[in-house]
Design a protein around this motif. Structure first.
Motif, short mmCIF file in Angstrom:
data_model
loop_
_atom_site.label_atom_id
_atom_site.label_comp_id
_atom_site.label_asym_id
_atom_site.label_seq_id
_atom_site.Cartn_x
_atom_site.Cartn_y
_atom_site.Cartn_z
N ALA A 26 -15.97 -4.06 -36.71
CA ALA A 26 -14.85 -4.95 -36.38
C ALA A 26 -13.86 -4.23 -35.48
O ALA A 26 -13.56 -3.05 -35.66
CB ALA A 26 -14.17 -5.41 -37.65
N ASP A 27 -13.36 -4.96 -34.49
CA ASP A 27 -12.36 -4.40 -33.56
C ASP A 27 -10.98 -4.58 -34.16
O ASP A 27 -10.30 -5.58 -33.93
CB ASP A 27 -12.46 -5.12 -32.20
N VAL A 28 -10.57 -3.62 -34.97
CA VAL A 28 -9.27 -3.70 -35.64
C VAL A 28 -8.49 -2.42 -35.35
O VAL A 28 -9.06 -1.37 -35.07
CB VAL A 28 -9.42 -3.90 -37.17
N THR A 29 -7.19 -2.54 -35.42
CA THR A 29 -6.32 -1.40 -35.17
C THR A 29 -6.06 -0.63 -36.45
O THR A 29 -6.11 -1.19 -37.55
CB THR A 29 -4.98 -1.87 -34.58
N GLN A 30 -5.78 0.66 -36.31
CA GLN A 30 -5.36 1.47 -37.45
C GLN A 30 -3.85 1.43 -37.64
O GLN A 30 -3.31 2.04 -38.58
CB GLN A 30 -5.81 2.92 -37.29
N ASP A 31 -3.14 0.72 -36.77
CA ASP A 31 -1.68 0.73 -36.79
C ASP A 31 -1.10 -0.18 -37.88
O ASP A 31 -1.78 -1.05 -38.43
CB ASP A 31 -1.13 0.32 -35.43
N VAL B 31 -11.14 5.48 -31.03
CA VAL B 31 -11.49 6.53 -30.08
C VAL B 31 -10.65 7.78 -30.29
O VAL B 31 -11.16 8.90 -30.33
CB VAL B 31 -11.32 6.01 -28.63
N ASP B 32 -9.32 7.62 -30.44
CA ASP B 32 -8.45 8.80 -30.52
C ASP B 32 -8.25 9.32 -31.94
O ASP B 32 -7.74 10.41 -32.13
CB ASP B 32 -7.09 8.50 -29.89
N LEU C 125 -2.22 -6.12 -30.39
CA LEU C 125 -2.47 -5.41 -31.63
C LEU C 125 -3.74 -4.59 -31.56
O LEU C 125 -3.83 -3.50 -32.12
CB LEU C 125 -2.55 -6.40 -32.80
N ARG C 126 -4.74 -5.11 -30.83
CA ARG C 126 -6.00 -4.37 -30.71
C ARG C 126 -5.95 -3.34 -29.59
O ARG C 126 -6.95 -2.77 -29.19
CB ARG C 126 -7.15 -5.34 -30.47
N ASP C 127 -4.75 -3.13 -29.05
CA ASP C 127 -4.50 -2.10 -28.05
C ASP C 127 -5.18 -2.40 -26.73
O ASP C 127 -5.62 -1.50 -26.02
CB ASP C 127 -4.95 -0.73 -28.56
#
Length: 479
Positions: A6-11, A150-151, A372-374
């Protein structure tokens, strides 16, 4: 075949609503005083004398004793306010944010007492955002989400703020309350935030001066007259037409039109200090194409608002015609905030939407999800398509009223629908030409909250909410 991740953010995400976008609970009376579900409550609150009296700030609250009213949650139901018109609920915005994060615990809803100064709510937001970020970084789902990025960096904050909420976020990030909060913030998305204020705030304070107005407008004026939050929304740009010149709205003007000079001065001083604040990763969504108040004239304590304003050259001088007269421009906006007040920052996406729908429209929510997904690209500007939608804020059940469209030159492909918010009473008023504009006449038979929806040939949808009152309960006389 490998499973798709899933394309989710860690933020960590913080959602900050606009004015009147938080439910308020009276801890003394032990009842909800703003934000109950159901149209019956809304009609009772606005069309009966003293229906909103619990929202009036007491002398103690103005002095800083603010424990009586407690914000409980973001609005979950469609609502309505004179002048500001309809507000769609924040349920779709919350759902969009939750669909972009690794776990629902990453999303913080920040309700606040919008009657209070932006400075007070900014401090509370700074404290809440810091607690939220710390808690999310300690959550088991946080580290798992990091490993899929990625980071692989630790979470940072992302603020999604509607209307006044953008000013509250700006106050939280000014370094006064938490010097590291801005550094721990990846991005701020503002939706229709009046960074330079809105003329409608002055019109609210002045409603009923010089002409009779319906009871709901008088009630709003009465509770707003000593409300610091409303004074924080007064226009701070040169908006007062004075002869053939323009000037700022002064605290003395505010007192003369029905507001509070001290609150106006305090708001002006606060926002002057905020002028240096740069929002991290700021992206702004600004409403476009809607008829919007942009300037005003004051005569004998009465405000005459205008759908146009002046512009300045790079040296600060106003643009004038060869005779030296001011040139006046109509840049429109979202029906409440004119475009140049909301279109602030390095990345602006204009959308042809009304103010109350900016946090719920599918196109705006797509911009939220991408940020949100950068995703660094929000897409091309969306301000040209669609159309302007102009409807009354308050109508009477059984009486005809007019819907006017702007920015369209053909009836081809344009559809109009009026329905109550429950969707059980639907009608399609016939569109036609009148006075050089596309218009329709509508009549609703029962009191309630109705949504006007217009779809244009370019597949854009514009909506606005209208309150229909019982003519027996909505007086038009002055105090």
């Amino acid at each position: 075949m490998a499973e798709t991740t899933a394309d989710v953010t860690q933020d960590a995400v913080v959602i900050v609503p606009g004015i009147m976008g938080s439910e308020l609970y009276d801890t003394v009376a032990e009842k909800t005083v703003w934000g109950l579900s159901g149209v019956a409550w809304l009609l009772k609150a606005w069309t009966r004398p003293h229906g909103l009296e619990p929202l009036r700030l007491t002398p103690r609250e103005l002095e800083g004793e603010t424990g009586r009213i407690k914000p409980t949650q973001l609005m979950r139901h469609s609502s309505w306010t004179p002048y500001l018109q309809g507000f769609e609920p924040y349920t779709d915005l919350i759902a969009t944010a939750r669909g972009c994060v690794a776990d629902p615990a990453a999303v913080l809803e920040f309700p606040y007492d919008w009657r209070l100064p932006v400075s007070v709510n900014g401090r509370l937001l700074a404290e809440a955002a810091r607690r939220h970020l710390s808690a999310w970084r300690a959550h088991p789902a946080h580290d798992e989400a990091r490993r899929s990025r990625v980071d692989e960096r630790p979470a940072r904050l992302v603020f999604v703020a509607h209307s006044m909420g953008g000013l509250v976020a700006q106050a939280a990030l000014d370094g006064t309350h938490d010097s590291d909060l801005a550094e721990d913030t990846r991005a701020v998305l503002t939706l229709g935030t009046p960074f330079y204020g809105a003329v409608k705030a002055a019109a609210i304070l002045n409603s009923g001066r010089g002409a009779p107005v319906p009871l709901p407008h008088r009630q709003l004026r009465s509770i707003s007259a000593t409300m610091p939050g409303l004074h924080d929304l007064l226009p701070r740009y040169t908006c007062v037409l004075d002869g053939d010149d323009m000037r700022h709205l002064a605290p003395g003007d505010v007192s003369g039109i029905g507001g509070n000079a001290e609150l106006a001065q305090a708001a002006a001083d606060f926002h002057r200090k905020q002028a240096h604040v740069t929002l991290p990763g700021h992206r702004a969504v600004a409403g476009a194409n809607q008829a919007t108040l942009q300037s005003l004239t004051i005569r004998d304590g009465v405000v005459a608002p205008h759908h146009h304003g002046a512009r300045q050259h790079s040296d600060g001088a106003f643009i004038r015609d060869p005779r030296g007269r001011l040139k006046l421009y109509d840049v429109k906006g979202d029906g409440t905030v004119y475009k140049e007040s909301a279109a602030v920052g390095p990345a602006v996406t204009p959308l042809p939407l009304q103010h109350g729908a900016l946090a719920s429209d599918p196109v705006a929510l797509k911009a939220v999800a991408e940020m949100l997904r950068d995703d660094e690209h929000l897409g091309p500007p969306q301000g040209a398509p669609g159309c302007g939608l102009n409807v009354p804020d308050l109508v009477e059940a059984g009486a005809p009223w007019t819907i006017t469209l702007g920015g369209v030159d053909s009836l081809a492909g344009v559809q109009c629908e009026v329905a109550d918010v429950a969707g059980s009473d639907v009608q399609s008023p016939k569109l036609g030409w009148g006075d050089g504009e596309i218009m329709a006449r509508a009549t609703v038979n029962a009191p309630g909250l109705y949504r006007v929806t217009v779809r244009t040939i370019d597949a854009h949808t514009i909506t606005q909410l209208v309150l229909a009152s019982d003519p027996r309960e909505s007086g038009g006389d002055t105090d």
